[in-house]
Write a protein that holds these residues in place. Structure first.
Motif, PDB file in Angstrom:
ATOM      1  N   LEU B  54       0.833  -1.210   0.000  1.00  0.00           N
ATOM      2  CA  LEU B  54       0.000   0.000   0.000  1.00  0.00           C
ATOM      3  C   LEU B  54       0.866   1.259   0.000  1.00  0.00           C
ATOM      4  O   LEU B  54       0.575   2.235  -0.700  1.00  0.00           O
ATOM      5  N   LYS B  55       1.934   1.235   0.783  1.00  0.00           N
ATOM      6  CA  LYS B  55       2.831   2.401   0.798  1.00  0.00           C
ATOM      7  C   LYS B  55       3.511   2.576  -0.563  1.00  0.00           C
ATOM      8  O   LYS B  55       3.718   3.692  -1.022  1.00  0.00           O
ATOM      9  N   ASP B  62       1.635   9.023  -6.151  1.00  0.00           N
ATOM     10  CA  ASP B  62       1.735  10.331  -5.513  1.00  0.00           C
ATOM     11  C   ASP B  62       0.401  10.708  -4.852  1.00  0.00           C
ATOM     12  O   ASP B  62      -0.089  11.815  -4.963  1.00  0.00           O
ATOM     13  N   PRO B  64      -1.683  10.515  -1.082  1.00  0.00           N
ATOM     14  CA  PRO B  64      -1.397  10.307   0.332  1.00  0.00           C
ATOM     15  C   PRO B  64      -1.734   8.879   0.770  1.00  0.00           C
ATOM     16  O   PRO B  64      -2.724   8.294   0.312  1.00  0.00           O
ATOM     17  N   TYR B  65      -0.911   8.354   1.656  1.00  0.00           N
ATOM     18  CA  TYR B  65      -1.139   7.010   2.197  1.00  0.00           C
ATOM     19  C   TYR B  65      -2.500   6.951   2.894  1.00  0.00           C
ATOM     20  O   TYR B  65      -3.204   5.946   2.821  1.00  0.00           O
ATOM     21  N   SER B  66      -2.884   8.050   3.534  1.00  0.00           N
ATOM     22  CA  SER B  66      -4.175   8.062   4.235  1.00  0.00           C
ATOM     23  C   SER B  66      -5.336   7.869   3.258  1.00  0.00           C
ATOM     24  O   SER B  66      -6.335   7.251   3.584  1.00  0.00           O
ATOM     25  N   GLU B  67      -5.173   8.384   2.038  1.00  0.00           N
ATOM     26  CA  GLU B  67      -6.243   8.243   1.049  1.00  0.00           C
ATOM     27  C   GLU B  67      -6.309   6.799   0.547  1.00  0.00           C
ATOM     28  O   GLU B  67      -7.401   6.219   0.421  1.00  0.00           O
ATOM     29  N   ALA B  69      -5.342   4.199   2.158  1.00  0.00           N
ATOM     30  CA  ALA B  69      -5.889   3.417   3.273  1.00  0.00           C
ATOM     31  C   ALA B  69      -7.392   3.655   3.407  1.00  0.00           C
ATOM     32  O   ALA B  69      -8.148   2.733   3.725  1.00  0.00           O
ATOM     33  N   GLY B  70      -7.821   4.880   3.160  1.00  0.00           N
ATOM     34  CA  GLY B  70      -9.236   5.207   3.234  1.00  0.00           C
ATOM     35  C   GLY B  70     -10.047   4.386   2.244  1.00  0.00           C
ATOM     36  O   GLY B  70     -11.114   3.872   2.570  1.00  0.00           O
TER      37      GLY B  70
END
Lengths: 591, 172
Positions: B54-55, B62, B64-67, B69-70
């Motif tokens: 995922l990272k 490009d 965000p990791y949070s997106e 993951a979301g």
């Protein structure tokens, strides 16, 4: 242009206008908790429901465009009841320990509940899950208070382009936070606190350090000094219901003295010091590049005052770190000078001093505890309060702010020029630097009317200007005929675009001012809520007024600055400066 | 979308899996809405979505990791944990729900002694909940990998799972 009626009043507005915007035009206020100026509405909170004739259910006015002949009722029974129901439902899952919440009496949800006359929470059910995130020095998050409005997601992703937080999961279990409900320290977060500045409730706040300050003041063995950033004086009044843009410098000084600080100083002093150091650094870099033809010298030089920007650069643009001025921020320079130069003067040991700063910024809390910031052998700055925390502390001290007389900052770290005042707004650091650099190089008066470089003022995201150096004093004759090109940028998503152009070579400048938050520090994450463009402009003009009201308007003319070089630092970029006033940066992994 | 099969039975190194992912990324990374097919592909070849993957996707896109993951945590299809040989999805969509999907789920949980999102110790079964497989006429249904089991009764659960344990599940 479509014509419609709202509460039987006719209004005409452009195609694409929303009901909410059209209502505003005729001074009808529709409440909302998720709406954000300058952004597409997302219709997340459902608080802005209104009745539209011919449509069975209430519609969200923030995201419904107007239509010809539409009949809107914002105050009908249906509209009122629908909105009330939505607020009641929000309250039913919100952990509303209002008395203990730092947003008590400053909470948009609480105000709405009050306005709507909600006396009873009719629905008792499952509450939002509490995940308390206290992992960072700057911010504290409490998911139990979150109402999923997503304003923080918008600022973090679209305004700042950082993307630390995003909705995770779905349905009732939706949680606004870092990836997989992790803590903020597990991802890249620049700690700018813009999320805390837009949160309508108490779900994201600064880490409250008021008690630490009281503890220091109560300790008779400690000598506690305080510094206040330029942007505080233009915003602190808002904590006491003053109009945005009211200057309260004098009252602020008196309040700090009455709270019990042993000396009240000004970060402005070290803002002036920054200009001398940073200006000299710029000229040194230019000399290396132009005279010594040193290909390794990093230009454009970028300013280093904004800790949110430094955090961003370290993670997102590590290749640009050599371009960033090695000057510590004024906050950190102050701490270093207070615990050495000033400590010596008053015969105190640095370990007995406590340096408190009041900042418009949450990232300053992070910056203060960076391990490299300990020039005296002790942490340069011990405790950082935001403007909001100072407002609360003044109340705790039982001071009637309105009745306070104007006070004056102490000497020798209290006197500053008008150039330092404008450090608090976008364009201000650059203007301050130009006032000094131009005069050092040319020996002539800075030629701009009222000393303002208007092309770099204002809220436009990226601004630029150039100053032609026609003649010079002998020391700087290599700059004769050079057109000094500068740029000013604020808001990290704008910064990203500019940095990409710098790296690709598409844009070339000599010097760039970078501020993390939109509008600069006056719009910082620690400022009174809620900051919109109108408030930003009001605070900016307050700082320009403060600047214009001073006789002393150029950093290099500050007599106390001259004195500190004579008595202590000796010369800009000298050995002592290097030791106390400069720093270095580290690339960080971006997650 | 390209067909992708689980590589867990192949003897492939992680490096090779990343190479396959890279090829897929090349094709999809600039497409609007490309994130979901990329995640589907990654899950198909890795068997699940490890943090590392995922990272990697977040960096490559490009985004965000949070997106990322979301999106992963929004869709029940995605899993961030290794799964068993057989993935059981019990449908709790409206039709299956009203026809007893919940009871089926309870029976499966009891039989496998695991909760939703977990995998049995022997790595044979993983349990997930589905939100409609488009087979409402056959409700309540469960999916075991690609096999649809129709009009399931709680009392039949042990028998259905037993066949997979005995290696004849796919023939049911």
């Amino acid at each position: 242009m479509p014509k419609l009626t709202i509460n039987n009043m006719t209004v005409e507005a452009e195609e694409g206008t929303t009901i909410l915007q059209a209502a505003k035009k005729i001074n009808i206020n529709i409440p909302t908790l998720c709406y954000m100026q300058n952004f597409e509405p997302i219709g997340a909170c459902r608080v802005c429901l209104v009745e539209v004739e011919g449509i069975r259910d209430p519609v969200a006015s923030c995201s419904t465009p107007i239509k010809e002949g539409m009949k809107v009722y914002t105050n009908s029974k249906m509209a009122r009841e629908a909105r009330k129901l939505v607020v009641e439902l929000l309250l039913s899952e919100h952990e509303g320990d209002c008395q203990l919440c730092d947003r008590n009496e400053d909470c948009e949800l609480q105000s709405l509940a009050q306005e709507m006359g909600i006396k009873l929470i009719r629905y008792q059910g499952e509450k939002s899950r509490r995940i308390l995130d206290e992992s960072t020095p700057a911010l504290v998050r409490d998911s139990a208070k979150c109402i999923n409005c997503r304003r923080c997601v918008t600022v973090c992703n679209l305004i700042q382009g950082v993307g630390s937080i995003f909705p995770q999961g779905r349905g009732f279990k939706t949680y606004i936070g870092p990836a997989f409900n992790g803590t903020l320290d597990s991802v890249t977060c620049v700690q700018c606190g813009q999320c805390a500045a837009v949160c309508p409730v108490g779900a994201i706040s600064e880490r409250d350090q008021i008690d630490e300050v009281w503890k220091a003041i109560d300790n008779p063995n400690k000598f506690v000094v305080v510094q206040t950033a330029p942007a505080i004086r233009a915003a602190l009044g808002e904590c006491f219901d003053y109009e945005p843009g009211t200057l309260v410098t004098g009252k602020m000084v008196t309040a700090l003295r009455k709270i019990g600080f042993d000396a009240v100083f000004d970060t402005n002093f070290t803002a002036d010091l920054t200009i001398i150091e940073e200006g000299t650094e710029l000229l040194t870099r230019l000399k290396k590049a132009l005279v010594e033809k040193d290909k390794n010298v990093a230009l454009p030089m970028l300013t280093s005052c904004s800790p949110g920007w430094i955090n961003y650069a370290e993670s997102f643009f590590p290749q640009i770190l050599p371009n960033i001025s090695t000057c510590k921020s004024p906050q950190q320079m102050f701490g270093a000078v207070a615990k050495t130069f000033y400590a010596e003067k008053i015969g105190r040991k640095p370990e007995d001093m406590v340096v408190v700063s009041v900042m418009p910024c949450t990232a300053k809390k992070y910056e203060a505890q960076r391990p490299e910031m300990n020039s005296s052998g002790y942490q340069d700055v011990d405790i950082v309060l935001t403007t909001r925390e100072l407002g609360r502390m003044i109340r705790q001290a039982g001071l009637d702010f309105d009745q306070l007389e104007d006070g004056v900052m102490d000497s020798p770290l209290g006197q500053s020029s008008g150039a330092a005042d404008i450090f608090g707004n976008t364009g201000g650091v650059m203007e301050a630097a130009l006032r000094t650099v131009y005069e050092i190089v040319t020996g002539k008066d800075f030629p701009f009317p009222k000393l303002h470089v208007t092309p770099i003022a204002g809220l436009q995201g990226v601004k630029e200007a150039s100053v032609k150096i026609e003649s010079t004093v002998p020391d700087w004759d290599f700059l004769k005929g050079v057109e000094l090109k500068v740029a000013v940028v604020h808001g990290l998503s704008n910064v990203k675009k500019l940095m990409e152009k710098i790296i690709s070579g598409e844009a070339t400048y000599h010097f760039i001012e970078v501020m993390c938050c939109p509008g600069g520090c006056i719009g910082g994450g620690g400022q009174p809520r809620l900051t919109d463009d109108k408030v930003r402009n009001a605070r900016i003009s307050a700082l320009y007024r403060e600047d214009e009201g001073k006789k002393l308007r150029k950093s290099h003319e500050n007599p106390d600055i001259k004195k500190i070089y004579e008595e202590f630092l000796k010369k800009p970029l000298g050995e002592k400066s290097h030791e106390l006033l400069h720093t270095h940066y580290h690339a960080q992994e971006k997650i | 979308m390209k067909e992708a099969t689980c590589a867990c039975n192949e003897n492939v190194s992680e490096g090779e899996l990343f190479e396959r992912l890279d090829k897929f990324l090349l094709e999809y990374k600039d497409r609007p809405g490309g994130l979901i097919p990329i995640l589907q592909y990654a899950q198909a070849i890795f068997g699940y979505l490890p943090e590392k993957v995922l990272k990697y996707v977040s960096t490559k896109l490009d985004k965000p990791y949070s997106e990322v993951a979301g999106v992963v945590s929004f869709y029940s299809f995605f899993s961030t944990h290794p799964r068993g040989k057989y993935l059981i999805r019990v449908c709790l969509g409206t039709a299956c729900y009203v026809r007893g999907g919940k009871e089926i789920l309870d029976a499966v949980k009891k039989d496998l002694k695991i909760d939703v999102g977990e995998t049995t110790q022997d790595r044979l079964f993983s349990l997930e909940v589905g939100r409609c497989f488009g087979a409402c006429g056959l409700a309540p249904v469960i999916l075991v990998n690609e096999n649809v089991h129709r009009r399931v009764k709680p009392s039949k659960v042990n028998e259905i799972l037993g066949a997979y344990r005995g290696g004849t599940g796919d023939e049911q």
